[in-house]
Design a protein around this motif. Structure first.
Motif, PDB file in Angstrom:
ATOM      1  N   ARG A 327       0.866  -1.180   0.000  1.00 50.82           N
ATOM      2  CA  ARG A 327       0.000   0.000   0.000  1.00 50.82           C
ATOM      3  C   ARG A 327       0.903   1.229   0.000  1.00 50.82           C
ATOM      4  O   ARG A 327       2.093   1.143   0.337  1.00 50.82           O
ATOM      5  N   LYS A 328       0.324   2.347  -0.375  1.00 58.50           N
ATOM      6  CA  LYS A 328       1.092   3.590  -0.386  1.00 58.50           C
ATOM      7  C   LYS A 328       1.537   3.927   1.035  1.00 58.50           C
ATOM      8  O   LYS A 328       0.793   3.695   1.988  1.00 58.50           O
ATOM      9  N   GLY A 329       2.743   4.462   1.158  1.00 64.75           N
ATOM     10  CA  GLY A 329       3.215   4.853   2.487  1.00 64.75           C
ATOM     11  C   GLY A 329       3.863   3.711   3.240  1.00 64.75           C
ATOM     12  O   GLY A 329       4.097   3.797   4.442  1.00 64.75           O
ATOM     13  N   LYS A 330       4.163   2.632   2.514  1.00 66.10           N
ATOM     14  CA  LYS A 330       4.875   1.528   3.150  1.00 66.10           C
ATOM     15  C   LYS A 330       6.268   1.502   2.530  1.00 66.10           C
ATOM     16  O   LYS A 330       6.413   1.670   1.318  1.00 66.10           O
ATOM     17  N   ALA A 331       7.299   1.314   3.345  1.00 63.06           N
ATOM     18  CA  ALA A 331       8.657   1.251   2.795  1.00 63.06           C
ATOM     19  C   ALA A 331       8.736   0.087   1.807  1.00 63.06           C
ATOM     20  O   ALA A 331       7.991  -0.876   1.941  1.00 63.06           O
ATOM     21  N   PRO A 332       9.631   0.187   0.809  1.00 61.47           N
ATOM     22  CA  PRO A 332       9.715  -0.912  -0.160  1.00 61.47           C
ATOM     23  C   PRO A 332      10.360  -2.159   0.453  1.00 61.47           C
ATOM     24  O   PRO A 332      10.897  -2.109   1.554  1.00 61.47           O
ATOM     25  N   GLY A 333      10.293  -3.278  -0.279  1.00 63.26           N
ATOM     26  CA  GLY A 333      11.028  -4.476   0.119  1.00 63.26           C
ATOM     27  C   GLY A 333      10.329  -5.331   1.156  1.00 63.26           C
ATOM     28  O   GLY A 333       9.117  -5.187   1.397  1.00 63.26           O
ATOM     29  N   GLY A 334      11.089  -6.204   1.752  1.00 62.47           N
ATOM     30  CA  GLY A 334      10.565  -7.104   2.772  1.00 62.47           C
ATOM     31  C   GLY A 334      11.642  -7.375   3.796  1.00 62.47           C
ATOM     32  O   GLY A 334      12.821  -7.289   3.493  1.00 62.47           O
ATOM     33  N   TYR A 335      11.241  -7.664   5.019  1.00 59.92           N
ATOM     34  CA  TYR A 335      12.215  -8.049   6.042  1.00 59.92           C
ATOM     35  C   TYR A 335      11.532  -8.857   7.135  1.00 59.92           C
ATOM     36  O   TYR A 335      10.306  -8.835   7.260  1.00 59.92           O
ATOM     37  N   GLN A 336      12.347  -9.570   7.888  1.00 57.18           N
ATOM     38  CA  GLN A 336      11.885 -10.223   9.106  1.00 57.18           C
ATOM     39  C   GLN A 336      12.625  -9.570  10.254  1.00 57.18           C
ATOM     40  O   GLN A 336      13.838  -9.346  10.159  1.00 57.18           O
ATOM     41  N   TYR A 337      11.913  -9.167  11.287  1.00 55.49           N
ATOM     42  CA  TYR A 337      12.554  -8.536  12.449  1.00 55.49           C
ATOM     43  C   TYR A 337      12.148  -9.351  13.674  1.00 55.49           C
ATOM     44  O   TYR A 337      10.953  -9.520  13.939  1.00 55.49           O
ATOM     45  N   TYR A 338      13.113  -9.884  14.379  1.00 54.02           N
ATOM     46  CA  TYR A 338      12.806 -10.714  15.551  1.00 54.02           C
ATOM     47  C   TYR A 338      12.653  -9.826  16.777  1.00 54.02           C
ATOM     48  O   TYR A 338      13.540  -9.027  17.090  1.00 54.02           O
ATOM     49  N   LEU A 339      11.518  -9.954  17.435  1.00 52.33           N
ATOM     50  CA  LEU A 339      11.283  -9.185  18.665  1.00 52.33           C
ATOM     51  C   LEU A 339      11.920  -9.968  19.811  1.00 52.33           C
ATOM     52  O   LEU A 339      11.402 -10.999  20.239  1.00 52.33           O
ATOM     53  N   GLU A 340      13.061  -9.475  20.280  1.00 47.13           N
ATOM     54  CA  GLU A 340      13.917 -10.255  21.170  1.00 47.13           C
ATOM     55  C   GLU A 340      13.315 -10.516  22.545  1.00 47.13           C
ATOM     56  O   GLU A 340      13.598 -11.536  23.150  1.00 47.13           O
ATOM     57  N   LYS A 341      12.525  -9.589  23.045  1.00 44.24           N
ATOM     58  CA  LYS A 341      11.958  -9.793  24.378  1.00 44.24           C
ATOM     59  C   LYS A 341      10.786 -10.772  24.294  1.00 44.24           C
ATOM     60  O   LYS A 341      10.719 -11.744  25.042  1.00 44.24           O
ATOM     61  N   SER A 342       9.878 -10.527  23.357  1.00 42.29           N
ATOM     62  CA  SER A 342       8.722 -11.412  23.206  1.00 42.29           C
ATOM     63  C   SER A 342       9.095 -12.718  22.524  1.00 42.29           C
ATOM     64  O   SER A 342       8.337 -13.672  22.548  1.00 42.29           O
ATOM     65  N   ARG A 343      10.272 -12.723  21.870  1.00 42.53           N
ATOM     66  CA  ARG A 343      10.730 -13.874  21.080  1.00 42.53           C
ATOM     67  C   ARG A 343       9.719 -14.237  19.997  1.00 42.53           C
ATOM     68  O   ARG A 343       9.305 -15.382  19.830  1.00 42.53           O
ATOM     69  N   VAL A 344       9.318 -13.202  19.285  1.00 42.11           N
ATOM     70  CA  VAL A 344       8.333 -13.339  18.221  1.00 42.11           C
ATOM     71  C   VAL A 344       8.905 -12.714  16.945  1.00 42.11           C
ATOM     72  O   VAL A 344       9.410 -11.600  16.988  1.00 42.11           O
ATOM     73  N   PRO A 345       8.836 -13.420  15.801  1.00 41.96           N
ATOM     74  CA  PRO A 345       9.315 -12.810  14.550  1.00 41.96           C
ATOM     75  C   PRO A 345       8.217 -11.971  13.895  1.00 41.96           C
ATOM     76  O   PRO A 345       7.060 -12.371  13.870  1.00 41.96           O
ATOM     77  N   PHE A 346       8.586 -10.810  13.385  1.00 38.88           N
ATOM     78  CA  PHE A 346       7.644  -9.960  12.645  1.00 38.88           C
ATOM     79  C   PHE A 346       8.050  -9.993  11.164  1.00 38.88           C
ATOM     80  O   PHE A 346       9.236  -9.888  10.843  1.00 38.88           O
ATOM     81  N   ILE A 347       7.070 -10.139  10.280  1.00 38.68           N
ATOM     82  CA  ILE A 347       7.379 -10.158   8.841  1.00 38.68           C
ATOM     83  C   ILE A 347       6.696  -9.000   8.125  1.00 38.68           C
ATOM     84  O   ILE A 347       5.505  -8.752   8.305  1.00 38.68           O
ATOM     85  N   PHE A 348       7.493  -8.289   7.336  1.00 46.20           N
ATOM     86  CA  PHE A 348       7.031  -7.130   6.573  1.00 46.20           C
ATOM     87  C   PHE A 348       7.289  -7.405   5.102  1.00 46.20           C
ATOM     88  O   PHE A 348       8.355  -7.892   4.739  1.00 46.20           O
ATOM     89  N   MET A 349       6.314  -7.149   4.252  1.00 47.99           N
ATOM     90  CA  MET A 349       6.575  -7.200   2.808  1.00 47.99           C
ATOM     91  C   MET A 349       5.505  -6.443   2.040  1.00 47.99           C
ATOM     92  O   MET A 349       4.565  -5.915   2.625  1.00 47.99           O
ATOM     93  N   ASN A 350       5.673  -6.379   0.712  1.00 47.11           N
ATOM     94  CA  ASN A 350       4.746  -5.652  -0.159  1.00 47.11           C
ATOM     95  C   ASN A 350       4.146  -6.615  -1.182  1.00 47.11           C
ATOM     96  O   ASN A 350       4.550  -6.639  -2.336  1.00 47.11           O
ATOM     97  N   ALA A 351       3.209  -7.436  -0.743  1.00 46.24           N
ATOM     98  CA  ALA A 351       2.666  -8.462  -1.638  1.00 46.24           C
ATOM     99  C   ALA A 351       1.680  -7.860  -2.622  1.00 46.24           C
ATOM    100  O   ALA A 351       0.767  -7.128  -2.238  1.00 46.24           O
TER     101      ALA A 351
END
Ligand SMILES: [Zn+2]
Length: 568
Positions: A327-351
């Motif tokens: 969607r507009k206003g979303k950074a390009p690309g994709g990444y996975q960011y691991y939330l170290e305290k919660s130990r939960v992975p977050f996934i970002f992409m532009n499908a």
């Protein structure tokens, strides 16, 4: 884990909240036999909180690049917390490394201490404000790119949405779409060049301040590249040129002949991925329509591979930490960011429904599996796997899932998707060599002019690129490196993809013979996190770490064989 040092609800986005804990770590008495280990454990707990606070702010910003508030919150963290944090980390590292009972620590801490000593060696207080400057420039470049849209086919569209048109069978539509994107990119090209000039200057100064003669040498230390050197990278470029370029040219020749044109243009094939319109005139591959549909099918696919992977994928969905649609206003690309305290992975992409999007999602899921496999490790440093191996987790997942792609193509087109993906492997390695060579040149020549930079880029592209007619777009070609975000946001982080691809291809070779063994090797090596050296992580997965031509030729030879098999 009992008795956490930092309370769970601490807001670690503010230094004033972090400071009492930081001071405790720097000042507490360390006279008992287990005191040093206790200090390391508590420091890890604090680092988890700070890492997660920074991650959430970064995620908030990249999901809303048009929100001044989110951008302000992230930049606040960058300018207020990060500088104090690097000074604190340096003091803490000094305290640990200089402690008289350091040698009594078990070998569990060896890699951590090696990393600390390296960080101490390159630390320089004058570089802290330069680091902040750098992040501001990177954020600006990201916002410029995130804001890019074009009016095309009757609607305002994001650039990821425009990729779909480049797979159209109508050549004039492809040319129009490609040109629209390029015209839009050229509007900001001047500012993006200025930002890059500034970044190169800042980075060279950072290296000088830390006592290095070039940013390249500085970065090889800063990135903890203990197991390969500059010469290995240059050898790797040569291997890629010798092994991949003949195949790449062959794929391009076939494309040119099938499309019945005399020379390829940039709108006939993507230089980086090898993607383009189907060469036999079939409609573009569209594996899914909505991100929800993609996620539901991936769950079935991963369960088909193993209960373990299926369960891990479902966990991602349940935790609701996926932001996938473009969607507009979303950074390009994709990444996975691991939330170290919660130990939960977050996934970002532009499908946007493309085969490339499916591959990105599988890639990021591979990173998330890696994070989940090593989430049991106690200390943040033990989980912080080296990036060369992180990309083995993600790139091998792309290859290993290939056999399961049929569910995205009920009409039997999965073979086309597989062939496209394997061609992508052949294209990506020369692109990696391009970006890596370019960075070596840029930072070896920090005083270069823009003209010299363009010439260097074009000569590297001649070595590793496709033979194409750029028509009247030579001005864009000269600055087309600007599209590669890593050059801005993650300098020197690119050869890792190549090193990892060699590991991923070896796992794929195993998978073709014995899928269960490959998945077991994967799980075993990924669960080691950062507790082994890079060569040892490779061997734990049954892989060899090497850069020579013969090694690469044996892997790419099998890719070629598999492509021929699909054609038949
Ligand atoms: Zn990755």
């Amino acid at each position: 884990m009992t008795g956490q040092f930092v309370p769970d609800n601490l807001d670690a986005a503010l230094w004033e909240n972090i400071e009492p804990f930081a001071n405790d770590l720097l000042e507490r008495g360390l006279n008992c036999s287990n005191c040093l280990e206790g200090l390391i454990r508590d420091a890890s707990n604090l680092a988890e909180h700070i890492s997660e606070a920074g991650a959430l702010l970064y995620i908030g910003m990249t999901c809303n690049t048009d929100s001044e508030e989110k951008k302000g919150a992230f930049l606040d963290f960058v300018s207020n917390v990060r500088p104090k944090l690097s000074e604190f980390s340096d003091s803490l590292n000094r305290r640990i490394v200089g402690h008289p009972s350091l040698d009594d620590l078990s070998d569990r801490y060896d890699l951590m201490i090696r990393a600390m000593k390296t960080d101490l060696e390159i630390f320089c207080k004058e570089n802290i404000p330069l680091g902040v400057e750098q992040t501001k420039l990177i954020t600006e470049a990201q916002a410029i790119k995130g804001a890019m849209t074009v009016d095309f086919d009757g609607e305002e569209r994001t650039l990821p949405q425009m990729s779909g048109y480049l797979e159209s069978n109508d050549r004039s539509e492809r040319e129009a779409a490609w040109s629209a994107v390029v015209e839009r990119r050229m509007l900001d090209s001047e500012r993006l060049s200025e930002i890059f000039d500034e970044l190169v200057g800042i980075r060279h100064q950072i290296a000088l301040n830390a006592g290095f003669d070039s940013y390249t040498h500085y970065m090889f230390r800063a990135m903890h590249r203990f197991d390969y050197n500059i010469e290995d990278c240059l050898e790797f470029h040569e291997s890629i040129e010798a092994v991949c370029m003949p195949l790449l040219r062959g794929i391009n020749d076939e494309r040119r002949d099938c499309l019945e044109i005399t020379r390829l243009a940039p709108w006939d094939v993507n230089e980086k991925t090898g993607f383009g319109p189907d060469i036999h005139g079939l409609p573009p591959l569209r594996p899914f329509q909505t991100a929800d549909e993609m996620v539901a099918k991936l769950s079935v696919m991963f369960h088909g591979m193993s209960g373990d992977l299926g369960g891990k994928f479902d966990k991602l969905v349940e935790m609701d930490t996926l932001d996938l649609d473009t969607r507009k206003g979303k950074a390009p690309g994709g990444y996975q960011y691991y939330l170290e305290k919660s130990r939960v992975p977050f996934i970002f992409m532009n499908a946007a429904g493309l085969q490339g999007d499916l591959e990105t999602m599988i890639h990021e899921a591979g990173h998330a599996f890696h994070s989940l496999y090593c989430g049991h490790l106690e200390l943040i440093d033990e989980r912080g796997y080296p990036i060369e191996f992180a990309e083995v987790a993600s790139m091998s997942m792309e290859l290993l899932t290939q056999t399961g792609w049929d569910m995205f193509y009920p009409d039997g087109e999965a073979d086309r998707a597989r062939k496209t993906h394997l061609e992508g492997v052949v294209f990506l390695l020369p692109w990696i060599a391009t970006i890596d060579s370019f960075q070596h040149w840029v930072y070896a020549n920090p005083g270069h002019s823009r003209q010299e930079r363009s010439e260097a880029w074009l000569s590297i592209r001649d070595r590793f690129g496709s033979d194409m007619d750029w028509g009247g777009h030579s001005a864009f070609r000269e600055v087309s490196w600007q599209q590669q975000g890593h050059l801005y946001g993650a300098p020197f982080y690119y050869i890792e993809y190549g090193i990892a691809q060699l590991g991923a291809l070896q796992l794929w070779q195993t998978h073709r013979k014995d899928s269960q063994k490959a998945l077991n090797d994967y799980a075993e090596a990924m669960s080691l996190g950062n507790t082994r050296t890079l060569p040892d992580l490779f061997s734990a997965a049954g892989l060899t770490l090497g850069f020579d031509e013969a090694h690469l030729a044996s892997l790419i030879g099998e890719v070629d064989e598999a492509m021929v098999g699909i054609k038949a």
